[in-house]
Design a protein around this motif. Structure first.
Motif, PDB file in Angstrom:
ATOM      1  N   GLU A 117       0.868 -35.874 -71.127  1.00 16.05           N
ATOM      2  CA  GLU A 117       1.554 -34.869 -70.321  1.00 16.05           C
ATOM      3  C   GLU A 117       2.200 -35.547 -69.123  1.00 16.05           C
ATOM      4  OE1 GLU A 117       0.284 -30.426 -69.491  1.00 16.05           O
ATOM      5  OE2 GLU A 117      -0.662 -31.756 -68.034  1.00 16.05           O
ATOM      6  N   GLY A 118       3.465 -35.253 -68.896  1.00 19.00           N
ATOM      7  CA  GLY A 118       4.166 -35.832 -67.771  1.00 19.00           C
ATOM      8  C   GLY A 118       3.823 -35.131 -66.473  1.00 19.00           C
ATOM      9  N   THR A 119       4.457 -35.595 -65.403  1.00 20.09           N
ATOM     10  CA  THR A 119       4.252 -34.968 -64.103  1.00 20.09           C
ATOM     11  C   THR A 119       5.132 -33.729 -63.981  1.00 20.09           C
ATOM     12  OG1 THR A 119       4.209 -35.398 -61.714  1.00 20.09           O
ATOM     13  CG2 THR A 119       6.056 -36.306 -62.962  1.00 20.09           C
ATOM     14  N   VAL A 120       4.981 -32.996 -62.905  1.00 16.38           N
ATOM     15  CA  VAL A 120       5.797 -31.804 -62.687  1.00 16.38           C
ATOM     16  C   VAL A 120       7.243 -32.218 -62.508  1.00 16.38           C
ATOM     17  CG1 VAL A 120       6.227 -29.862 -61.150  1.00 16.38           C
ATOM     18  CG2 VAL A 120       3.887 -30.564 -61.627  1.00 16.38           C
ATOM     19  N   ASN A 135       3.758 -25.670 -62.218  1.00 21.17           N
ATOM     20  CA  ASN A 135       2.974 -26.165 -63.350  1.00 21.17           C
ATOM     21  C   ASN A 135       3.843 -26.545 -64.542  1.00 21.17           C
ATOM     22  OD1 ASN A 135       0.368 -25.798 -62.155  1.00 21.17           O
ATOM     23  ND2 ASN A 135       0.623 -23.593 -62.452  1.00 21.17           N
ATOM     24  N   TYR A 136       5.152 -26.757 -64.302  1.00 17.35           N
ATOM     25  CA  TYR A 136       6.049 -27.047 -65.411  1.00 17.35           C
ATOM     26  C   TYR A 136       5.959 -28.521 -65.779  1.00 17.35           C
ATOM     27  CZ  TYR A 136      10.264 -27.259 -68.247  1.00 17.35           C
ATOM     28  OH  TYR A 136      11.149 -27.446 -69.282  1.00 17.35           O
ATOM     29  N   LYS A 137       5.222 -28.812 -66.837  1.00 18.72           N
ATOM     30  CA  LYS A 137       5.043 -30.178 -67.311  1.00 18.72           C
ATOM     31  C   LYS A 137       5.403 -30.252 -68.794  1.00 18.72           C
ATOM     32  CE  LYS A 137       1.301 -31.219 -64.060  1.00 18.72           C
ATOM     33  NZ  LYS A 137      -0.111 -31.693 -63.927  1.00 18.72           N
ATOM     34  N   LYS A 139       5.402 -32.657 -72.555  1.00 14.11           N
ATOM     35  CA  LYS A 139       4.606 -33.643 -73.288  1.00 14.11           C
ATOM     36  C   LYS A 139       5.523 -34.702 -73.897  1.00 14.11           C
ATOM     37  CE  LYS A 139       0.723 -30.589 -74.318  1.00 14.11           C
ATOM     38  NZ  LYS A 139      -0.136 -29.979 -75.371  1.00 14.11           N
ATOM     39  N   THR A 299       6.877 -40.710 -64.150  1.00 16.16           N
ATOM     40  CA  THR A 299       6.841 -40.325 -62.744  1.00 16.16           C
ATOM     41  C   THR A 299       8.108 -40.741 -62.003  1.00 16.16           C
ATOM     42  OG1 THR A 299       5.742 -42.398 -62.072  1.00 16.16           O
ATOM     43  CG2 THR A 299       4.320 -40.550 -62.723  1.00 16.16           C
ATOM     44  N   THR A 304      11.942 -37.024 -63.760  1.00 14.23           N
ATOM     45  CA  THR A 304      11.503 -35.807 -63.062  1.00 14.23           C
ATOM     46  C   THR A 304      12.618 -35.086 -62.325  1.00 14.23           C
ATOM     47  OG1 THR A 304      10.958 -37.020 -61.024  1.00 14.23           O
ATOM     48  CG2 THR A 304       9.227 -36.824 -62.700  1.00 14.23           C
TER      49      THR A 304
END
Length: 472
Positions: A117-120, A135-137, A139, A299, A304
């Protein structure tokens, strides 16, 4: 400016463009310049550094394929560019580059890999499933290093059965491969731009990049309109076009081109010079290290924050592999054996750069992952911001706010030093990289100032230097 129509569960919803955009890169004129100038720089580095001509800054006349001066009339300029592009079309090179891209895509799909799972991520818009942006992450599938290992196995098998001859194609068709990569760059860029206006196949609304939704078509096309172009917005989907192109074609392609240049030198000399070996080892190590730590890219601002458009596509499909292979291509054309002193200076620069780069990044990662109470972080000082974030003010990060950039740049310099000093052309990469890092640092400073406010001013008073202590 027209608004964007999107669809969600059969409903129509509008996400209007930013009416007061904060343009970067000189705005729309800068975007147009990127489309024209970036490909010409890649071609120019090739034509100004090749066997039989030399590797120095030069002008070209019409008999050699370049026009002696640039016509400022837009229609004539477009005609000149098109004629130049067509004159270096190579069907065999295009077929090989396309096969390479398809091969990477198939490898991504079939080779097993951990799903992380990536970061926000940050953007505008959102589907009913992702209205809570905090909380939008997304995969992502991690298997780039396994793809490289498979390719290395295929290369070794080819070397064993057919020798270096097949890999000379990469040297002999270099300019054709540049052209092929640019075709892919434009096709991918056009596809993701159009794709950003279409609803997902599962009816979910897409997330747009904050900086790529200005309403100016050229600017949005270059900067990237959609943040994470995917074939499905489902949280369980893992194929992200931007993420796929971020590491695989550029980094793996760079190493393959380097290897092709080494095969050319071996074919001509019957051996490899120590300078070629140094370039191969250092740059291959950098790529393997990047792919080994593949999840670290999740990140970065590329993933992002920045949209995926022409700028990133060109940087990853054309600019990175073909311009970063300049040192190996120079040494294939102009072999050089380093003296023991020269060799020691190159190795020292590489190891100092890597020590700073990996030490700084490792310290930050350890602090974020395990906190100040962990034994390895004992003694590290930090300040806590109003947002609850902790900023390191000692160790590597107490010496400069982006000390890792300095280490990264030293490694770039170490890759050019084996080429000697007969020409400035092999030093294009560290010069360009310095400009890129300074620009990235300025963007990050602005972002942090908006995020932390007065706390960032306090932090800057404690950690005064930006990248190089006592210099900048």
């Amino acid at each position: 400016m027209s608004s964007r129509t999107t669809f969600s569960k059969g409903a129509t919803k509008r996400t209007p463009p930013n009416k007061n955009p904060e343009y970067e890169f000189l705005g729309p004129p800068g975007a147009v310049a990127m489309i024209i100038v970036l490909p010409l720089i890649t071609y120019g580095l090739y034509f100004n550094c090749r066997p039989g001509f030399g590797c120095i800054p030069a002008y070209w006349d019409s008999k050699d394929g370049f026009w002696p001066s640039i016509n400022t009339d837009p229609t004539a300029m477009a005609s000149d560019l098109w004629n130049f592009f067509v004159s270096y079309w190579d069907s065999d090179a295009f077929d090989l580059y396309s096969l390479f891209m398809v091969f990477l895509f198939v490898c991504y799909l079939v080779i097993p890999g951990e799903v992380v799972e990536g970061t926000v991520v940050g953007g505008i818009g959102g589907s009913p499933l992702t209205k809570d942006r905090s909380n939008y992450k997304l995969k992502y599938k991690i298997n780039a290093l396994r793809t490289l290992i498979l390719i290395v196995g295929l290369v070794i098998a080819t070397l064993y059965t057919k020798g270096v001859e097949p890999f000379l194609f990469l040297h002999d068709h270099f300019v054709g491969l540049i052209t092929a990569s640019l075709v892919w760059t434009f096709c991918v860029s056009i596809f993701v731009y159009i794709w950003s206006f279409l609803p997902d196949n599962d009816g979910q609304e897409k997330i747009l990049a904050c900086g790529g939704n200005t309403g100016n078509k050229i600017y949005d096309f270059v900067l990237g309109r959609e943040l994470n172009p995917r074939f499905s917005s489902s949280p369980d989907s893992t194929f992200d076009i931007k993420y796929f192109i971020e590491l695989r074609p550029g980094l793996i392609g760079w190493i393959l081109l380097n290897f092709g240049m080494a095969c050319k030198q071996y074919h001509d000399l019957g051996r490899l010079t120590n300078s070629m070996v140094a370039v191969l080892v250092f740059e291959t190590f950098y790529v393997v290290d990047s792919l080994w730590n593949e999840s670290a890219v999740l990140t970065t601002m590329d993933i992002t924050t920045d949209g995926f458009g022409f700028m990133l596509a060109n940087g990853l499909l054309t600019w990175l592999p073909f311009n970063y292979a300049l040192q190996a291509r120079y040494l294939a054309a102009f072999p050089l054996d380093m003296s023991p002193t020269h060799c020691a200076a190159v190795i020292a620069t590489q190891f100092i750069g890597y020590y700073i780069f990996r030490g700084a990044n490792g310290q930050k990662d350890s602090f974020r992952r395990y906190g100040a109470s962990a034994p390895q972080n004992k003694g590290l000082k930090y300040m806590e911001t109003a947002s609850g974030s902790k900023l390191l003010i000692s160790g590597w990060w107490g010496t400069a706010r982006h000390i890792n950039y300095f280490g990264d740049w030293l490694m770039a310099l170490a890759w050019s030093l084996p080429c000697g000093f007969a020409s400035p052309i092999p030093y294009f990469y560290p010069i360009y990289f310095a400009v890129l890092l300074i620009h990235r640092e300025l963007r990050d400073e602005e972002k942090c100032h908006k995020k932390y406010g007065k706390d960032w001013d306090t932090y800057c008073e404690i950690v005064r230097w930006r990248i190089i202590p006592y210099v900048y």
